[in-house]
Design a protein around this motif. Structure first.
Motif, PDB file in Angstrom:
ATOM      1  N   HIS A 136     -12.440  -0.803   1.425  1.00  0.00           N
ATOM      2  CA  HIS A 136     -11.562  -1.720   0.726  1.00  0.00           C
ATOM      3  C   HIS A 136     -10.633  -2.397   1.727  1.00  0.00           C
ATOM      4  O   HIS A 136     -10.434  -1.909   2.846  1.00  0.00           O
ATOM      5  CB  HIS A 136     -10.740  -0.991  -0.342  1.00  0.00           C
ATOM      6  CG  HIS A 136      -9.809   0.031   0.233  1.00  0.00           C
ATOM      7  ND1 HIS A 136     -10.209   1.318   0.496  1.00  0.00           N
ATOM      8  CD2 HIS A 136      -8.507  -0.054   0.602  1.00  0.00           C
ATOM      9  CE1 HIS A 136      -9.205   2.000   1.013  1.00  0.00           C
ATOM     10  NE2 HIS A 136      -8.155   1.186   1.087  1.00  0.00           N
ATOM     11  N   LEU A 137     -10.061  -3.512   1.313  1.00  0.00           N
ATOM     12  CA  LEU A 137      -9.133  -4.237   2.171  1.00  0.00           C
ATOM     13  C   LEU A 137      -7.772  -3.556   2.196  1.00  0.00           C
ATOM     14  O   LEU A 137      -7.323  -3.015   1.175  1.00  0.00           O
ATOM     15  CB  LEU A 137      -8.958  -5.675   1.661  1.00  0.00           C
ATOM     16  CG  LEU A 137     -10.176  -6.600   1.787  1.00  0.00           C
ATOM     17  CD1 LEU A 137      -9.884  -7.919   1.083  1.00  0.00           C
ATOM     18  CD2 LEU A 137     -10.524  -6.851   3.246  1.00  0.00           C
ATOM     19  N   PRO A 138      -7.099  -3.574   3.325  1.00  0.00           N
ATOM     20  CA  PRO A 138      -5.722  -3.056   3.371  1.00  0.00           C
ATOM     21  C   PRO A 138      -4.835  -3.817   2.391  1.00  0.00           C
ATOM     22  O   PRO A 138      -5.039  -5.008   2.143  1.00  0.00           O
ATOM     23  CB  PRO A 138      -5.297  -3.300   4.820  1.00  0.00           C
ATOM     24  CG  PRO A 138      -6.583  -3.388   5.584  1.00  0.00           C
ATOM     25  CD  PRO A 138      -7.577  -3.994   4.651  1.00  0.00           C
ATOM     26  N   TYR A 139      -3.837  -3.123   1.865  1.00  0.00           N
ATOM     27  CA  TYR A 139      -3.009  -3.720   0.814  1.00  0.00           C
ATOM     28  C   TYR A 139      -2.254  -4.947   1.307  1.00  0.00           C
ATOM     29  O   TYR A 139      -2.072  -5.918   0.557  1.00  0.00           O
ATOM     30  CB  TYR A 139      -2.029  -2.680   0.283  1.00  0.00           C
ATOM     31  CG  TYR A 139      -1.440  -3.036  -1.056  1.00  0.00           C
ATOM     32  CD1 TYR A 139      -2.246  -3.171  -2.183  1.00  0.00           C
ATOM     33  CD2 TYR A 139      -0.073  -3.250  -1.201  1.00  0.00           C
ATOM     34  CE1 TYR A 139      -1.714  -3.500  -3.412  1.00  0.00           C
ATOM     35  CE2 TYR A 139       0.477  -3.570  -2.435  1.00  0.00           C
ATOM     36  CZ  TYR A 139      -0.362  -3.695  -3.528  1.00  0.00           C
ATOM     37  OH  TYR A 139       0.161  -4.027  -4.754  1.00  0.00           O
ATOM     38  N   ASP A 140      -1.788  -4.926   2.550  1.00  0.00           N
ATOM     39  CA  ASP A 140      -1.053  -6.081   3.064  1.00  0.00           C
ATOM     40  C   ASP A 140      -1.963  -7.305   3.193  1.00  0.00           C
ATOM     41  O   ASP A 140      -1.518  -8.453   3.019  1.00  0.00           O
ATOM     42  CB  ASP A 140      -0.398  -5.755   4.410  1.00  0.00           C
ATOM     43  CG  ASP A 140      -1.411  -5.297   5.449  1.00  0.00           C
ATOM     44  OD1 ASP A 140      -2.517  -4.887   5.049  1.00  0.00           O
ATOM     45  OD2 ASP A 140      -1.098  -5.353   6.644  1.00  0.00           O
ATOM     46  N   VAL A 141      -3.258  -7.069   3.473  1.00  0.00           N
ATOM     47  CA  VAL A 141      -4.208  -8.180   3.534  1.00  0.00           C
ATOM     48  C   VAL A 141      -4.428  -8.758   2.130  1.00  0.00           C
ATOM     49  O   VAL A 141      -4.522  -9.985   1.955  1.00  0.00           O
ATOM     50  CB  VAL A 141      -5.552  -7.725   4.140  1.00  0.00           C
ATOM     51  CG1 VAL A 141      -6.576  -8.850   4.108  1.00  0.00           C
ATOM     52  CG2 VAL A 141      -5.346  -7.244   5.573  1.00  0.00           C
ATOM     53  N   VAL A 142      -4.495  -7.889   1.124  1.00  0.00           N
ATOM     54  CA  VAL A 142      -4.646  -8.347  -0.260  1.00  0.00           C
ATOM     55  C   VAL A 142      -3.463  -9.234  -0.659  1.00  0.00           C
ATOM     56  O   VAL A 142      -3.633 -10.318  -1.235  1.00  0.00           O
ATOM     57  CB  VAL A 142      -4.762  -7.147  -1.221  1.00  0.00           C
ATOM     58  CG1 VAL A 142      -4.741  -7.624  -2.674  1.00  0.00           C
ATOM     59  CG2 VAL A 142      -6.035  -6.362  -0.932  1.00  0.00           C
ATOM     60  N   LEU A 143      -2.248  -8.794  -0.330  1.00  0.00           N
ATOM     61  CA  LEU A 143      -1.068  -9.579  -0.672  1.00  0.00           C
ATOM     62  C   LEU A 143      -1.048 -10.908   0.083  1.00  0.00           C
ATOM     63  O   LEU A 143      -0.595 -11.929  -0.453  1.00  0.00           O
ATOM     64  CB  LEU A 143       0.204  -8.781  -0.360  1.00  0.00           C
ATOM     65  CG  LEU A 143       0.452  -7.547  -1.232  1.00  0.00           C
ATOM     66  CD1 LEU A 143       1.745  -6.876  -0.831  1.00  0.00           C
ATOM     67  CD2 LEU A 143       0.490  -7.934  -2.709  1.00  0.00           C
ATOM     68  N   ASN A 144      -1.532 -10.902   1.301  1.00  0.00           N
ATOM     69  CA  ASN A 144      -1.601 -12.141   2.077  1.00  0.00           C
ATOM     70  C   ASN A 144      -2.562 -13.136   1.427  1.00  0.00           C
ATOM     71  O   ASN A 144      -2.298 -14.345   1.380  1.00  0.00           O
ATOM     72  CB  ASN A 144      -2.044 -11.838   3.509  1.00  0.00           C
ATOM     73  CG  ASN A 144      -2.002 -13.071   4.387  1.00  0.00           C
ATOM     74  OD1 ASN A 144      -1.053 -13.852   4.336  1.00  0.00           O
ATOM     75  ND2 ASN A 144      -3.030 -13.258   5.196  1.00  0.00           N
ATOM     76  N   ILE A 145      -3.684 -12.618   0.908  1.00  0.00           N
ATOM     77  CA  ILE A 145      -4.642 -13.486   0.209  1.00  0.00           C
ATOM     78  C   ILE A 145      -4.035 -14.021  -1.078  1.00  0.00           C
ATOM     79  O   ILE A 145      -4.152 -15.210  -1.389  1.00  0.00           O
ATOM     80  CB  ILE A 145      -5.945 -12.705  -0.092  1.00  0.00           C
ATOM     81  CG1 ILE A 145      -6.652 -12.337   1.218  1.00  0.00           C
ATOM     82  CG2 ILE A 145      -6.870 -13.530  -0.982  1.00  0.00           C
ATOM     83  CD1 ILE A 145      -7.853 -11.438   1.029  1.00  0.00           C
ATOM     84  N   LEU A 146      -3.348 -13.147  -1.824  1.00  0.00           N
ATOM     85  CA  LEU A 146      -2.728 -13.577  -3.078  1.00  0.00           C
ATOM     86  C   LEU A 146      -1.670 -14.643  -2.825  1.00  0.00           C
ATOM     87  O   LEU A 146      -1.442 -15.519  -3.674  1.00  0.00           O
ATOM     88  CB  LEU A 146      -2.098 -12.384  -3.796  1.00  0.00           C
ATOM     89  CG  LEU A 146      -3.048 -11.284  -4.278  1.00  0.00           C
ATOM     90  CD1 LEU A 146      -2.268 -10.208  -5.016  1.00  0.00           C
ATOM     91  CD2 LEU A 146      -4.133 -11.863  -5.168  1.00  0.00           C
ATOM     92  N   GLY A 147      -1.029 -14.553  -1.670  1.00  0.00           N
ATOM     93  CA  GLY A 147       0.005 -15.525  -1.334  1.00  0.00           C
ATOM     94  C   GLY A 147      -0.507 -16.933  -1.144  1.00  0.00           C
ATOM     95  O   GLY A 147       0.274 -17.890  -1.123  1.00  0.00           O
ATOM     96  N   GLN A 148      -1.818 -17.091  -1.010  1.00  0.00           N
ATOM     97  CA  GLN A 148      -2.426 -18.407  -0.836  1.00  0.00           C
ATOM     98  C   GLN A 148      -2.967 -18.987  -2.145  1.00  0.00           C
ATOM     99  O   GLN A 148      -3.412 -20.133  -2.168  1.00  0.00           O
ATOM    100  CB  GLN A 148      -3.577 -18.322   0.188  1.00  0.00           C
ATOM    101  CG  GLN A 148      -3.281 -17.537   1.456  1.00  0.00           C
ATOM    102  CD  GLN A 148      -2.180 -18.168   2.282  1.00  0.00           C
ATOM    103  OE1 GLN A 148      -2.093 -19.390   2.361  1.00  0.00           O
ATOM    104  NE2 GLN A 148      -1.365 -17.345   2.926  1.00  0.00           N
TER     105      GLN A 148
END
Length: 304
Positions: free
Chosen positions: A16-28
């Motif tokens: 799975h993707l690291p949580y901070d990477v998920v939030l970075n994607i959501l931020g876009q």
């Protein structure tokens, strides 16, 4: 018979993707997509609602994709409920109609301002009832009653305070016979408080008849009649810094017309403060550079 194996990506749950990477994607992502994802889990809901994520998401929004927002000034419907029309500012190839989800006591409504996709609407006149509305997520909030008492000749300004990540509404109330009273609403505290003007004696704020009170460089701006102690009444620009919550006076640009005027107003032009002046058939426009009126954009025009 040979057994069919599951794909590794489905069989191994640790991929799975690291949580901070998920939030970075959501931020876009667009606002609507982000709001749908709040239902995925409690932890994701908490992260999306956090001030840090909201601030990051706002910074990632492409502000070049501006929109033109129009609300009919007077409702012709049986109930006093307007329709908000939104169009792309550059192409106008897509126009959307969004029903305003709340009513006003009068049939007239004004757009006080907009910041980061949040709209501020009020009845007109007198400006007693104010709503904040986010059309993207269909949520709105009616502001509490004024702390000034009886309101008269109201002006309203809407602004975003970057230092405290807060939204503020400033309301002035007064008449030509008395100095204006001022109050400020903060969304974070959900309350109004009085604001004093320390730089002048008597100030009467003027309505902007053609556009909302401009919010430029962290401050709201009004045309105002100002009478300082032992001085004649003069017309100036009053600026309210939403971060320091203090007023300051800005002089009119050199070359502005003396004598009776049909109209003077301030507005936002490409992110800068603009001063418009009309006298007879003569029109002048100044645009502020580095928060000082140093450059005149355009020239005086005569109507044929």
């Amino acid at each position: 018979m040979s057994q069919t194996r599951e794909p590794p990506t489905l069989r191994h749950r640790n991929n799975h993707l690291p949580y901070d990477v998920v939030l970075n994607i959501l931020g876009q992502l667009p606002v609507k997509s982000v709001m749908r994802l709040r239902c995925v889990s409690k932890s994701l809901y908490s992260s999306i609602a956090s001030p840090d994520f909201i601030s990051t998401h706002l910074n990632n929004i492409n502000h070049d994709n501006a929109h033109v927002i129009h609300i009919e000034s007077e409702s012709t419907r049986v109930i006093n409920r307007q329709v908000c029309m939104v169009a792309l500012a550059r192409t106008f190839d897509r126009i959307s109609e969004i029903g305003v989800p709340f009513d006003f006591p009068t049939k007239c409504v004004q757009i006080v301002g907009s910041c980061n996709g949040l709209l501020c609407l009020a009845d007109y006149p007198p400006g007693n009832v104010v709503h904040l509305w986010n059309p993207s997520i269909r949520r709105f909030k009616k502001l509490p009653h004024t702390c000034l008492g009886l309101l008269k000749h109201v002006t309203l300004g809407f602004a975003y305070c970057s230092e405290s990540n807060d939204y503020k509404v400033v309301r002035t109330s007064g008449s030509s016979l008395s100095t204006s009273e001022i109050e400020m609403y903060s969304l974070s505290s959900d309350s109004w408080k009085r604001v004093e003007i320390s730089v002048t004696t008597d100030v009467i704020f003027c309505k902007n008849l053609v556009s909302p009170i401009p919010f430029v460089s962290g401050a709201l701006h009004w045309m105002a009649s100002v009478k300082e102690e032992n001085r004649m009444t003069e017309t100036d620009i009053m600026a309210f810094d939403v971060n320091s919550e203090k007023f300051r006076k800005l002089a009119l640009p050199h070359g502005s017309i003396d004598g009776p005027l049909l109209q003077r107003c301030v507005a936002s032009f490409r992110g800068k403060l603009a001063f418009f002046e009309e006298s007879g058939f003569q029109y002048s426009i100044w645009v502020m550079g580095d928060y000082e009126m140093i450059k005149q954009r355009g020239r005086d025009l005569s109507m044929l």
